[in-house]
Write an enzyme that holds these catalytic residues in place. Structure first.
Site, PDB file in Angstrom:
ATOM      1  N   ASP A 172       0.825  -1.213   0.000  1.00  0.00           N
ATOM      2  CA  ASP A 172       0.000   0.000   0.000  1.00  0.00           C
ATOM      3  C   ASP A 172       0.855   1.257   0.000  1.00  0.00           C
ATOM      4  O   ASP A 172       0.547   2.232  -0.696  1.00  0.00           O
ATOM      5  CB  ASP A 172      -0.897   0.007   1.244  1.00  0.00           C
ATOM      6  CG  ASP A 172      -1.999  -1.029   1.166  1.00  0.00           C
ATOM      7  OD1 ASP A 172      -2.999  -0.775   0.489  1.00  0.00           O
ATOM      8  OD2 ASP A 172      -1.856  -2.093   1.797  1.00  0.00           O
ATOM      9  N   SER A 173       1.911   1.255   0.798  1.00  0.00           N
ATOM     10  CA  SER A 173       2.765   2.443   0.888  1.00  0.00           C
ATOM     11  C   SER A 173       3.448   2.736  -0.434  1.00  0.00           C
ATOM     12  O   SER A 173       3.497   3.890  -0.892  1.00  0.00           O
ATOM     13  CB  SER A 173       3.810   2.243   1.987  1.00  0.00           C
ATOM     14  OG  SER A 173       3.202   2.113   3.247  1.00  0.00           O
TER      15      SER A 173
END
Length: 405
Positions: A172-173
């Site tokens: 996600d990051s």
């Protein structure tokens, strides 16, 4: 509650429709460099990330990290009135961030084609599990799925351990960072052409890029890379080692010069002349023996002494830090860690600041964490000219939050 006017994105208005991790990460990146980010949340439940743990006095620390300094507007997107408000807000911003499953915004009349029809300069970044195209586009996908389908989990870990996902939002990051980069490139394009852009980020693709050599290895050599622990399989010696006091450090002798320095630091300069260890290729063929030598040497003294010796010989190395080590380090205190300000509950709570530094820009302040819909009235009145009566009517119907603004 806006970022410093000195930021390179000062004046850029962002409407964030994303929830949880990836799209809010992109919003945080843009706000870090001056953009004004308005976050749309469900009026009742808010972003689900508000329920993540750990929490401090009912406030999710993970939510704080990604959303401090943004403005929250509570709008029910399931209602026609709420979708109309978002349509009108989108006409007055530069960037829209979203993370719904592909097709959902189109069903609501909020897809890029609709939003950009009378706003050709609009930039939209769409983050989804498998992207907006392809056979799997409609499959649900979170970071854990991205970490497994990309091949990352298969190569992460030790030969005798199962495939392993990281204990944090890795995919996600990276997807959020990639979306922010796509937005920046699209804004640059808009400066030259006046035309906006729709950026399509699949959660797994940035992660797949990072581990990309494993696909070249398979398609060119027919070899599938498996888990190899702390080694890369491309350089030796490299890894994480335990000192005599039980503390760990990393060593990366990833080129010939540093390997030579390492053996000299170990008091074994002759090793580099041995045909078994003279080149990186030879060391990889005899990696078990090389690693044994390094492990035994590191284990012969406390970590501080090992690191001091390696520094003297200019060998690339570092301690394996835990959170307390990082917070206590003067370097990170000066350059990296920042405090969430404007919220007594978060006083002295530190988090990583912007991921890069720019001359002439000191960086943002993180002035508080917004409550659900805290700025609804403020934003809707200033941007859409909503009257007090209109706002009260929408709030009574549950379309918007009864905000503090």
């Amino acid at each position: 509650m806006t970022a410093s006017s000195a930021g390179p994105l000062a004046g850029i208005k962002v409407l964030e429709l994303g929830t949880m991790y990836a799209a809010p990460t992109a919003g945080r990146m843009l706000r870090d460099f001056g953009a004004d980010v308005v976050k749309v949340e469900d009026p009742k439940t808010g972003d689900y990330a508000r329920h993540w743990i750990p929490q401090k006095e009912g406030l999710s620390l993970g939510f704080c990290r990604l959303n401090a300094g943004k403005r929250s507007v509570g709008i029910d997107l399931r209602s026609a009135e709420g979708r109309d408000l978002v349509l009108r807000l989108a006409a007055r911003v530069d960037v829209v961030l979203e993370s719904f499953r592909p097709g959902r915004l189109e069903e609501w009349g909020l897809g890029y084609e609709e939003l950009s029809k009378d706003h050709p300069g609009l930039v939209m970044a769409r983050v989804s599990g498998f992207g907006q195209t392809g056979p799997n586009r409609l499959l649900p996908g979170f970071g854990t799925v991205a970490e497994t389908v990309s091949g990352f989990a298969h190569v992460n870990g030790w030969p005798d351990s199962p495939p392993t996902s990281p204990p944090f939002g890795f995919a996600d990051s990276i997807a959020g960072l990639s979306a922010a980069m796509g937005v920046a490139m699209s804004l640059y394009k808009r400066e030259r052409t006046g035309q906006g852009e729709c950026v399509d980020v699949a959660l797994y693709e940035p992660l797949m890029f990072i581990i990309g050599d494993i696909f070249l290895k398979y398609t060119s050599l027919g070899e599938i890379q498996n888990r190899i622990g702390n080694s890369t399989g491309s350089a030796s010696p490299r890894g994480i080692y335990e000192a005599s006091d039980g503390r760990f450090l990393s060593i990366a002798a990833s080129n010939q010069t540093i390997a030579r320095r390492l053996f000299a630091a170990m008091g074994m300069p002759e090793v580099i002349e041995d045909p078994r260890y003279a080149t990186n290729a030879a060391r990889l063929q005899n990696n078990d023996e090389v690693q044994s030598m390094v492990k035994n040497w590191v284990r012969s003294m406390p970590r501080a002494d090992v690191l001091a010796t390696l520094e003297k010989f200019e060998v690339v190395s570092a301690p394996v830090n835990d959170a307390a080590d990082v917070v206590a380090d003067p370097h990170f205190q000066e350059r990296t860690l920042v405090e969430i300000t404007g919220d007594d509950m978060m006083k002295n709570v530190l988090m990583p600041g912007p991921v890069m530094h720019m001359n002439g820009y000191e960086g943002p302040s993180y002035d508080g964490v917004p409550a659900i819909g805290e700025h609804t009235k403020e934003v809707l009145s200033s941007r859409l000219g909503l009257s007090a009566e209109d706002f009260s009517s929408l709030a009574a119907a549950g379309v918007v939050s009864r905000s503090q603004g």
